[in-house]
Design an enzyme around this catalytic site. Structure first.
Site, short mmCIF file in Angstrom:
data_model
loop_
_atom_site.label_atom_id
_atom_site.label_comp_id
_atom_site.label_asym_id
_atom_site.label_seq_id
_atom_site.Cartn_x
_atom_site.Cartn_y
_atom_site.Cartn_z
N GLN A 1 0.82 -1.21 0.00
CA GLN A 1 0.00 0.00 0.00
C GLN A 1 0.86 1.26 0.00
OE1 GLN A 1 -2.41 1.65 3.47
NE2 GLN A 1 -4.03 0.60 2.32
N CYS B 1 -6.52 6.53 5.92
CA CYS B 1 -5.83 6.69 7.20
C CYS B 1 -6.36 7.92 7.95
CB CYS B 1 -4.33 6.81 6.99
SG CYS B 1 -3.41 7.02 8.54
N ASN C 1 -15.53 -3.29 4.96
CA ASN C 1 -14.60 -3.28 6.10
C ASN C 1 -15.21 -2.47 7.24
OD1 ASN C 1 -11.77 -1.33 6.91
ND2 ASN C 1 -12.01 -3.43 7.56
N GLY C 2 -15.03 -2.98 8.47
CA GLY C 2 -15.45 -2.24 9.64
C GLY C 2 -16.37 -2.99 10.56
#
Length: 331
Positions: free
Chosen positions: A68, A98, A199-200
């Site tokens: 990444q 981020c 995601n999460g």
């Protein structure tokens, strides 16, 4: 139905990535970010964050690893991606998620979600810079302060030629506080056609099932849930196989503390190769702090090691032959 291991700066690095992929159930990993500013990085900078590049882009267990990149300059990111592509990663991922203040302050990560046009320029430049066979993906949150431009960002990423998009179901302002807004992933999914990964807040099999139902995404990326319970991917795969009526005879259903215990030593050895001695005990206790939420034995281990700082004492504890560690003298 893939399970991807999420990157987590300062926690889920290549040492823990190697350890968790030995458990099984994980199909793909994404590395923590490689910060790109104003220059093309030397190869050693890529190897430091993603040593799997020296192993054909895979962990010891054979799980592919995407590398990444994080930054805001399309041209510099493209030049670094071109160099990185020659090192044969499983793919190149771009970080638009981020939430760290230091990263955002320097115009990186989630702050770019207020600039979908720039996001599109970054993805397009990177896509043009790397060979067609190298997948280019992106990971984004729903937004910075709010989620009003989530669809715009996703469309910019798709339009720029990305192969896949991971969406973390919170904004930067939400941080990591529950809940995760899976319904907004479903909204984003309606406006793009490229493959999406949810995601999460996936901590259990029930969470995975519900996340798939709400988002419509079959592929999931899991971070803290896997650190808490290294067998979570196995449990999800077992559930999937059971739901499909497949033969379960050779499929592991979970991952016990007795099975995990030897992997603590694997993690210690790998982590000790790049972490200074004074920080090693803290890194192991950091993981035990997560594990104790799933394993009662990890709580016992954490309590035993709470005040231990000496890496030699910690290593002696790990070398015990018993799978159920006993108290140690820390005097």
């Amino acid at each position: 139905m893939r399970i991807l291991l999420a990157p987590m700066e300062g926690l889920l690095d290549h040492s823990l990535r190697d350890t968790l992929t030995r458990v099984g159930g994980i199909d793909l990993c994404v590395s923590e970010f490689i910060r790109v500013t104003d220059a093309v990085l030397p190869k050693r900078a890529f190897y430091r964050v993603v040593p799997e590049l020296l192993n054909a882009g895979k962990t010891v267990a054979g799980v592919p690893v995407k590398a990444q990149l994080l930054g805001s300059d399309p041209q510099v990111l493209a030049e670094n991606a071109a160099r990185l592509a020659k090192l044969n990663p499983a793919g190149i991922d771009l970080n638009f998620g981020c939430p760290a203040k230091t990263v955002n302050r320097h115009r990186g990560g989630a702050v770019l979600l207020d600039e979908p046009e720039l996001i599109g320029q970054i993805v397009s430049a990177v896509r043009r810079a790397v060979p067609p066979h190298v997948p280019v993906s992106a990971k984004m949150r729903l937004g910075f302060n709010d989620d009003s431009r989530a669809e715009d960002c996703a469309q910019a990423i798709e339009g720029a030629g990305a192969n896949e998009l991971v969406v973390h179901a919170r904004t930067k302002a939400h941080g990591y506080r529950p809940p995760a807004y899976w319904d907004r992933i479903a909204d984003v999914r309606q406006c793009v056609k490229l493959p999406m990964v949810a995601n999460g807040e996936i901590w259990t099999v029930a969470d995975a099932v519900r996340c798939r139902e709400v988002t419509g995404c079959q592929d999931l990326m899991i971070g803290r849930g896997m650190i808490n319970n290294p067998g979570l991917a196995l449990e999800i795969k077992y559930h999937d196989a059971q739901a499909q009526g497949l033969d379960l005879a050779d499929m592991p259903k979970s991952f016990s503390w007795e099975q995990l215990w030897p992997l603590l030593s694997v993690f210690w050895k790998r982590m000790s190769l790049h972490v200074a001695p004074r920080h090693r005990s803290g890194r192991l206790k950091q993981w035990l702090n997560y594990l104790r939420r799933h394993y009662p034995e990890a709580q016992q281990a954490f309590d035993t090691l709470r005040v231990v700082q000496d890496p030699q004492v910690m290593e002696a504890w790990l070398k015990q032959s018993s799978r159920k560690p006993v108290p140690i003298n820390v005097q």
